[in-house]
Motif scaffolding. Sequence first.
Motif, PDB file in Angstrom:
ATOM      1  N   UNK A   1     -13.123  -7.292  -5.535  1.00  0.00           N
ATOM      2  CA  UNK A   1     -12.107  -7.613  -6.640  1.00  0.00           C
ATOM      3  C   UNK A   1     -11.653  -8.900  -6.611  1.00  0.00           C
ATOM      4  N   UNK A   2     -10.973  -9.264  -5.465  1.00  0.00           N
ATOM      5  CA  UNK A   2     -10.525 -10.547  -5.357  1.00  0.00           C
ATOM      6  C   UNK A   2     -11.524 -11.814  -5.441  1.00  0.00           C
ATOM      7  N   UNK A   3     -12.796 -11.727  -4.806  1.00  0.00           N
ATOM      8  CA  UNK A   3     -13.730 -12.604  -5.220  1.00  0.00           C
ATOM      9  C   UNK A   3     -14.185 -12.764  -6.602  1.00  0.00           C
ATOM     10  N   UNK A   4     -13.949 -11.706  -7.309  1.00  0.00           N
ATOM     11  CA  UNK A   4     -14.515 -11.744  -8.586  1.00  0.00           C
ATOM     12  C   UNK A   4     -13.522 -12.586  -9.425  1.00  0.00           C
ATOM     13  N   UNK A   5     -12.259 -12.102  -9.180  1.00  0.00           N
ATOM     14  CA  UNK A   5     -11.288 -12.834 -10.189  1.00  0.00           C
ATOM     15  C   UNK A   5     -11.251 -14.388  -9.759  1.00  0.00           C
ATOM     16  N   UNK A   6     -11.483 -14.602  -8.317  1.00  0.00           N
ATOM     17  CA  UNK A   6     -11.584 -16.184  -8.256  1.00  0.00           C
ATOM     18  C   UNK A   6     -12.603 -16.741  -8.935  1.00  0.00           C
ATOM     19  N   UNK A   7     -13.943 -15.906  -9.074  1.00  0.00           N
ATOM     20  CA  UNK A   7     -15.010 -16.648  -9.610  1.00  0.00           C
ATOM     21  C   UNK A   7     -14.817 -16.627 -11.224  1.00  0.00           C
ATOM     22  N   UNK A   8     -14.147 -15.957 -11.800  1.00  0.00           N
ATOM     23  CA  UNK A   8     -13.946 -15.913 -13.080  1.00  0.00           C
ATOM     24  C   UNK A   8     -12.766 -16.676 -13.630  1.00  0.00           C
ATOM     25  N   UNK A   9     -12.086 -17.429 -12.810  1.00  0.00           N
ATOM     26  CA  UNK A   9     -10.973 -18.025 -13.052  1.00  0.00           C
ATOM     27  C   UNK A   9     -10.852 -18.741 -14.359  1.00  0.00           C
ATOM     28  N   UNK A  10     -12.114 -19.696 -14.376  1.00  0.00           N
ATOM     29  CA  UNK A  10     -12.237 -20.460 -15.630  1.00  0.00           C
ATOM     30  C   UNK A  10     -12.659 -19.896 -16.886  1.00  0.00           C
ATOM     31  N   UNK A  11     -12.873 -18.586 -16.998  1.00  0.00           N
ATOM     32  CA  UNK A  11     -13.488 -17.986 -18.142  1.00  0.00           C
ATOM     33  C   UNK A  11     -12.571 -16.840 -18.589  1.00  0.00           C
ATOM     34  N   UNK A  12     -11.791 -17.108 -19.600  1.00  0.00           N
ATOM     35  CA  UNK A  12     -10.518 -15.913 -19.992  1.00  0.00           C
ATOM     36  C   UNK A  12     -11.181 -14.442 -20.166  1.00  0.00           C
ATOM     37  N   UNK A  13     -12.399 -14.433 -21.066  1.00  0.00           N
ATOM     38  CA  UNK A  13     -12.849 -13.115 -21.204  1.00  0.00           C
ATOM     39  C   UNK A  13     -13.156 -12.310 -19.696  1.00  0.00           C
ATOM     40  N   UNK A  14     -13.830 -12.952 -18.927  1.00  0.00           N
ATOM     41  CA  UNK A  14     -14.552 -12.739 -17.694  1.00  0.00           C
ATOM     42  C   UNK A  14     -13.339 -12.241 -16.786  1.00  0.00           C
ATOM     43  N   UNK A  15     -12.225 -13.311 -16.806  1.00  0.00           N
ATOM     44  CA  UNK A  15     -11.031 -12.883 -15.989  1.00  0.00           C
ATOM     45  C   UNK A  15     -10.407 -11.643 -16.387  1.00  0.00           C
ATOM     46  N   UNK A  16     -10.215 -11.745 -17.756  1.00  0.00           N
ATOM     47  CA  UNK A  16      -9.469 -10.335 -18.146  1.00  0.00           C
ATOM     48  C   UNK A  16     -10.386  -8.993 -17.702  1.00  0.00           C
ATOM     49  N   UNK A  17     -11.684  -9.097 -18.010  1.00  0.00           N
ATOM     50  CA  UNK A  17     -12.771  -8.155 -17.584  1.00  0.00           C
ATOM     51  C   UNK A  17     -12.383  -7.688 -16.109  1.00  0.00           C
ATOM     52  N   UNK A  18     -12.377  -8.745 -15.122  1.00  0.00           N
ATOM     53  CA  UNK A  18     -12.224  -8.524 -13.739  1.00  0.00           C
ATOM     54  C   UNK A  18     -10.855  -7.862 -13.283  1.00  0.00           C
TER      55      UNK A  18
END
Length: 987
Positions: free
Chosen positions: A768-785
């Motif tokens: 989960x934490x790695x996923x959030x970090x990787x998705x930081x720059x994309x709002x939709x992906x970050x919300x999904x994570x």
Amino acid sequence: GFHLSGTVTEPATATEPEMTYKVAISFDRCKITSVTCGCGNKDIFYCAHVVALSLYRIRKPDQVKLRLPISETLFQMNRDQLQKFVQYLITAHHTEVLPTAQKLADEILSSNSEINQVHGAPDPTAGASIDDENCWHLDEEQVREQVKLFLSQGGYYGSGKQLNSMFAKVREMLRMRDSNGARMLTLITEQFMADPRLSLWRQQGTGITEKCRQLWDELGALWVCVVLNPHCKLEEKSCWLRQLRKWGEMDVCPLEDGNYGNELPNITNALTQSSSHNQDSLARPRRTVFTRAIEGCDLHWQDSHLQRIISSDFYVSPSYQREGESLLFNSQGQPLWLEHVPTACARVDALRSHGYPREALRLTVAIINTLRLQQQRQLEIYKHQKKELLQRGATTITNLEGWVGHPLNPIGCLFLTLTEACRLEEENCLEISDTGDSKPPVYQHVPVATGSQDSSESYLSLALEVALMGMGQQRVMPEGLYAQDKVCRNEEQIIARLQDLELDPVLVQTLRKQCILLLEGGPFSGLGEVIHRESVPMHTFAKYLFSALLPHDADLAYKLALRAMRLPVLETTAPSGDVSHPHHLVSVVPSRYPRWFTLGHLESQQCELASTMLTAAKGDMLRLRTVLEAIQKNIHSSSLIFKLAQDAFKIATPADSNSDTTLLNVALELGLQVMRMTLSTLNWRRREMVRWLVTCATEVGVRALVSILQSWYSLFTPTEATSIVAATVMSHNTILRLSLDYPQREELASCARTLALQCAMKDPQNCALSALTLCEKDHIAFETAYQIVIDAASTGMTYTQLFTIARYMEHRGYPLRAFKLASLAMTHLNLAYNQDTHPAINDVLWACALSHSLGKNELAAIIPLVVKSVHCATVLSDILRRCTMTAPGLAGIPGRRNSGKLMSTDKAPLRQLLDATISAYINTTHSRLTHISPRHYGEFIEFLSKARETFLLAQDGHIQFAQFIDNLKQIYKGKKKLMLLVRERFG
């Protein structure tokens, strides 16, 4: 003369003064029979002074005064002269001679003394009689002492080297036809048999050490040589046989194969593959290191055909006899010698060792002609069976006795005999090069002396041919660690010798011809199309052949090396051809593999062969493909495939020039195979492998990276995919290394985010934490994570993981989300009264501080969770203290008003926390008092003082505390000393 005496002066050195030694040497029929020297040096070799005197006599015979024997001189003296002579002699040496002179005088004057029974008197200067034994002087006691000393050092301090040089000395004596050779070997053997370690090893059931085993092997081989001396007397032979049998019957005598009995055929009658090999191992006779020498005593040299072979280069069959089959000659009329091969080679070794090099050569040529004929016949047999054998895919035909690793080293012996005849003795051939290594020998072609027409052959090309034949022989892996290890060692020794040969056109032709025969040889060749499942692998040999052939015939080189890549013993589906060899498969540990102790070494040799081919095929896509397929089909160990991938990568990316894409792609493909092989098995090198794969894919380029990101689930675990793979791909270094443009960067980032979300769904706890970090720059992906984390929080995640993500959220500027995750984490936590050093305490304090900073409502929401999860009084009082020090809501959430007032402990939500803290102190006190020791009394009183501070925060706190203390005094009045301390402090 018979006796030589003289004085030898050793000149002064910086540390030693000049010394003079008296030397006396007796000799008889051109042999030195005894020596004495004043230096007292004890050694199996003569001292320098004896050598100096001997050389002086040889080089300057006219300078040495020749005298009559002393008895002749005395005969010429009269009575007075004799009296004068004796008295002067006694005076000159009175201290040494006087007691002896006195004793002799008494004996001569006594009429019935022994000295008077014998006619005449001895004369040391007169030489021996014609019937006396005459042999070179050998200090037997010294030989015994030295061998004993070297054995006691157990192979340390170079003692193994010393013993080997003693063996070399024996060989040298045999070659000079010095009868002391066998005598010295007997003395050495007696000491070997008396080695106290033998009985120790036998009791413990451990094998003899490796170094020691090799010495025993050489000892056994030397005895075979001695008993095969073509000119020894029958009585000598029967004397040796008695000795050998006596040693062989001793319990401690080492066995031939280093562990238990062996089913190799008897030296004198090599049996064909018949049912006689089917006996149980218990029924097999015990074979010791001397068994072959004992068997060798039955061999003789009287056969007329053998005598003709060794006595003439021009022994051929009459031309009219060359039509039909003959056991004595081949179709060219050259003589054959149809004896069991290792035995025939032992004869060659004996001839060579006893100083008959020409004879040894002649017999070698006959043996090779016989081997060639056998090779031809086997090829014809195979052509008839080919179809059936190929359908079966396996064969039962194989040699139970391999020539490589054989105790008699037949191939090494023939090779040495032939190459010695071709050695170019340079002037300075004994010089050692600068590096201290001896230079490799230089050979020249010497035509084979033969009575037949074809004289284009040389002894050197025969040497190469016989080495290739022997190494290429298909043979079953012998039993036991020692025998298997010996196969590898012998193979390496022969290859090292082959590498000394400069391959000129003649030798290349021999090499090609023999390689083709080996490929076509069917089951008789280890490189044939079908082999037995337990056949000795050919990887080491094929690696030599590949490198040697490559510059001259690349197609043949690859064909051969690819054929040799197999290792059928590891193939699960291999049909087990019956090798009439039942005990081979019965091992202590039941498994589908026979007991191949050297399997690790063999697999690494297979890997070496593959690596050699990969290196050679660099830049040739077609060849690389075939090598890659061979690797994927035949190598079953992930760590070896990984090593090959690394090798290929290294060769493909030289530091000083551009990368080779063909080989890089092979490295990547091998790397991907390793990933798939190790995905579901535990492998301690897995992290290193994953990191390496990303590096390799980066070198290949952006498409390779996209590909591994898209197919991550077949290569990596979710944790590896997020924390190593995607994180490395998205790192600044990778983007710089690939110098990507914006669309390429976006494509990679999009793939990494998709991967991150898939991994978070599959394994939220770890990704989960790695996923959030990787998705930081994309709002939709970050919300999904984030949503994935919230969904998984109630079931699949621990409080540690949730607190970590909560803190990450606060750090990213999402305090309310952080609060939500911290609240979820609190519901998973349970801190007992005595867990005041629990690692989660910091998280709890942080969560409360966060809630307090957000405002009263958040604090009111978290306190019931804290009260429910935390039962540790000191932690609760710490939280309480922090909450009363500053006003809540200092984080300043937009749109919220903040009164700025401190909170009271009388009102909710802190009232609930205060009650819970007091209650925790009371419970903890009772818990601690149930088993308290006097040494903890002081600490306990301090604990009560802290409790009082918390009680006093309540309105009627002092009354509550007084009641609490009274209560304690009542319940625990038995603990008098402690209650006294309580009264002193709290009244």
